[in-house]
Design an enzyme around this catalytic site. Structure first.
Site, PDB file in Angstrom:
ATOM      1  CE  LYS A 224      -2.187  -3.166   8.286  1.00  0.00           C
ATOM      2  NZ  LYS A 224      -2.904  -4.428   8.216  1.00  0.00           N
TER       3      LYS A 224
ATOM      4  CE  LYS B 112      -4.793  -1.358   3.627  1.00  0.00           C
ATOM      5  NZ  LYS B 112      -6.139  -1.848   3.327  1.00  0.00           N
TER       6      LYS B 112
ATOM      7  CD  GLU C  67      -8.002  -5.334  -2.111  1.00  0.00           C
ATOM      8  OE1 GLU C  67      -7.046  -6.154  -2.078  1.00  0.00           O
ATOM      9  OE2 GLU C  67      -8.750  -5.146  -1.145  1.00  0.00           O
TER      10      GLU C  67
END
Ligand code: ATP
Length: 586
Positions: free
Chosen positions: A425, A252, A302
């Site tokens: 998450k 992440k 990202e």
């Protein structure tokens, strides 16, 4: 179609705080609208001319609007300004002055929606020398032909203060009833909206071609897809159980989410809020042009700032250097980025959003040419809690926030615009703190005393409840603000100040000042408790109680990348409360 029909509907909508009534009025006006105009009417009711991602604002400065009103009403600018001091609303002042005028004149040709729209469109698009005078005369001309009530709404529209509180979801409800054949068709309309982000286009299509056409709706490069979002859990075992025993776990990354649309050599980059941020990342554009091996594609990544010397990843804040108009080239050199790709949503004519994640991931791997600056998010396939936990610890060691665990099941579609359990998450924070940070909307404030006299002392914050489309109060925050914040936040909020509680805000508190729900800030709290005062999740855990965040602190992060509807939801807070209990018990 006459503009007065719209102005009348606005009057009625403004007079109610009930969402159902609001929807009924919208249905009436939509049914009355010729289909060729539906999109324009939908944009106008939300104070816009185009969907947000076009980035075109009507944006007439208040000073210029005052001049136009003065000219149309035959008064001095000073008179208008003085009255505006009293009413606090140029719209109301305009109505008053136009009423005075109509006592002595007849109005000429009635205004049509087309004329209002086209004039506003011309003003929005006129730039360069002479544009101020042109805007002034166009607006004054429009106002001269308007009735007092029409003039009020035109002025509010052009100055960006038409605050009717008509949310996207309310428009979708109204479309389902007006053209879909009933409330139950709202889901199909919502999906079309979620993958196009264009309510006007969806409205026009359903009005012209019916609900069957909406069911065939597909993504299109150039139209941003509303982002899929993750739920959260705090243990590997729970995550695997929820995902059916197997998942793809990815790093992440802590950067900015970017949705890239490629059409031959043209690339558009959208932010998490679907603003066009192409100009902020010329390097990102180049990477997509060169290393996404498809003619047409929609991919998500990202963007992470990396240290040009060491190649190490740097925190999210470093990307704020890109949020500016000038000096992008310098920012690019000092703060280069790497794109970590994690989704392929469209590839060469194929809409992949309804394909399961393993299929989308295969496409992604196939079309991404890996370089130092373009990578596919690092991942593993985990089938037992131990390997998932090990991977999590490795990512945390690397300075990452944690992992994203993604379902690989047959039903693992891309849930555009929704937060669901297909993505979970697992963040470092959950291990050491009782609660994760939350993103809340500022809806009100108390005036400050002592050192904070003349500004605000504490802010009332709310969570979003998507079921009722309201913002429910959950805490008051007064700590964590630096002197710079104490100056910046009131400035951010001032343009959203309103004279009464916003119809979509649910709170029993009496505040000194109320705001439109717009500004989102990040908060860290010590824990979540039951509270009779706050309305968040009222009666859900216990009759007569809502939930509240205790000892909240502003973390310093303004979530400019989130709109109010992206704030932490009531449901998430309920889950966090329950998770916290489980930890205390266990
Ligand atoms: P949210 O986006 O869920 O509302 P948030 O903005 O506070 O919340 P987090 O909840 O911390 O962010 O995490 C979700 C975000 O993580 C995504 O929106 C995306 O920007 C980012 N992200 C980083 N790596 C990945 C990945 N591999 N897959 C999906 N998203 C990722």
């Amino acid at each position: 179609m006459r503009y007065s029909s719209i102005a009348d509907a606005y009057e009625r909508i403004e007079a109610t705080t009930k969402r159902l009534e609001m929807t009924d009025y919208l249905v009436e006006i939509l049914k009355e609208t010729p289909t060729s105009l539906i999109d324009k009417v939908v944009y106008l009711t939300q104070g816009k001319l185009y969907p947000d991602f076009f980035g075109i604002e009507i944006g007439i400065a208040e000073k210029l609007a005052v001049r136009a009103v003065a000219r149309a009403a035959g008064h001095r600018e000073k008179d208008i300004e003085e009255d505006m001091q009293k009413t606090g609303d140029l719209g109301e002042t305009t109505q008053k002055f136009m009423e005075k005028k109509t006592q002595s004149t007849f109005f000429s040709t009635p205004l049509t929606v087309q004329r209002v729209y086209e004039t506003l469109d011309k003003t929005a698009n006129s730039t360069g020398s002479g544009s101020v005078d042109m805007k002034l005369s166009m607006l004054a001309g429009l106002l001269s032909d308007a009735s007092p009530s029409e003039a009020k709404y035109i002025v509010r529209t052009v100055t960006g203060s038409l605050r009717l509180g008509i949310a996207d979801m309310t428009v979708l409800d109204a479309l389902a009833v007006a053209f879909g054949g009933g409330k139950e068709t709202r889901e199909e309309l919502e999906r079309a909206y979620n993958i196009s982000s264009d309510l006007g286009r969806v409205a026009k299509l359903v009005a012209e071609e019916g609900i069957e056409r909406i069911k065939q709706f597909e993504v299109l490069p150039g139209e941003p897809i509303r982002p899929m979002l993750a739920e959260r859990l705090s243990s590997s075992a729970e995550i695997l159980e929820k995902l059916g025993g197997k998942c793809r776990a990815e790093y992440k990354y802590d950067g900015e989410r970017i949705q890239a649309h490629k059409k031959n050599n043209d690339v558009i980059l959208f932010s998490r809020r679907l603003e066009n941020i192409t100009d902020q990342y010329p390097d990102g554009v180049e990477y997509i042009q060169k290393h996404v091996m498809a003619k047409e594609a929609i991919v998500e990544a990202e963007a992470v700032a990396v240290d040009p010397q060491t190649g190490e990843m740097k925190p999210f804040q470093e990307l704020m250097h890109r949020r500016r108009k000038y000096g992008i080239q310098e920012a690019m050199k000092e703060h280069p980025i790497t794109l970590f790709m994690f989704e392929a949503l469209y590839v060469d004519g194929k809409d992949l959003t309804l394909q399961p994640y393993p299929v989308r991931h295969e496409y992604l791997k196939k079309i991404i040419e890996k370089t130092d600056n373009v990578k596919v998010a690092e991942s593993i396939i985990a089938e037992n809690p131990e390997e998932l936990e090990q991977f999590f610890e490795k990512t945390v060691d690397d300075g990452s926030e944690g992992i994203m665990c993604k379902s690989m099941n047959q039903d693992s579609v891309y849930q555009a615009g929704a937060r669901g359990w297909l993505w979970i998450k697992y963040k470092r924070d959950y291990k050491s703190e009782i609660t994760d940070t939350v993103d809340l909307v500022v809806v009100g404030a108390f005036y400050g005393r002592g050192k904070r006299a003349g500004t605000y002392g504490a802010y009332l914050l709310a969570a979003y409840n998507p079921d009722t489309d309201t913002f429910e109060s959950v805490t008051k925050v007064g700590t964590g603000f630096t002197d710079a914040d104490l100056e910046k936040l009131p400035k951010l909020l001032d343009s959203h100040k309103i004279s009464h509680k916003h119809p979509r805000v649910d709170s029993t508190l009496e505040m000194d000042v109320w705001f439109e729900p717009k500004v989102v800030i990040e908060i860290r709290g010590a824990d979540i408790t039951l509270s009779p005062i706050h309305t968040c999740a009222m009666n859900i855990i216990r009759e007569g109680s809502g939930v509240a965040i205790r000892f909240p602190r502003f973390t310093g992060k303004y979530r400019v990348d989130k709109s109010a509807e992206d704030a932490t939801t009531t449901q998430e807070l309920v889950e966090m409360y329950r998770g916290q209990l489980k930890k205390i018990d266990g």
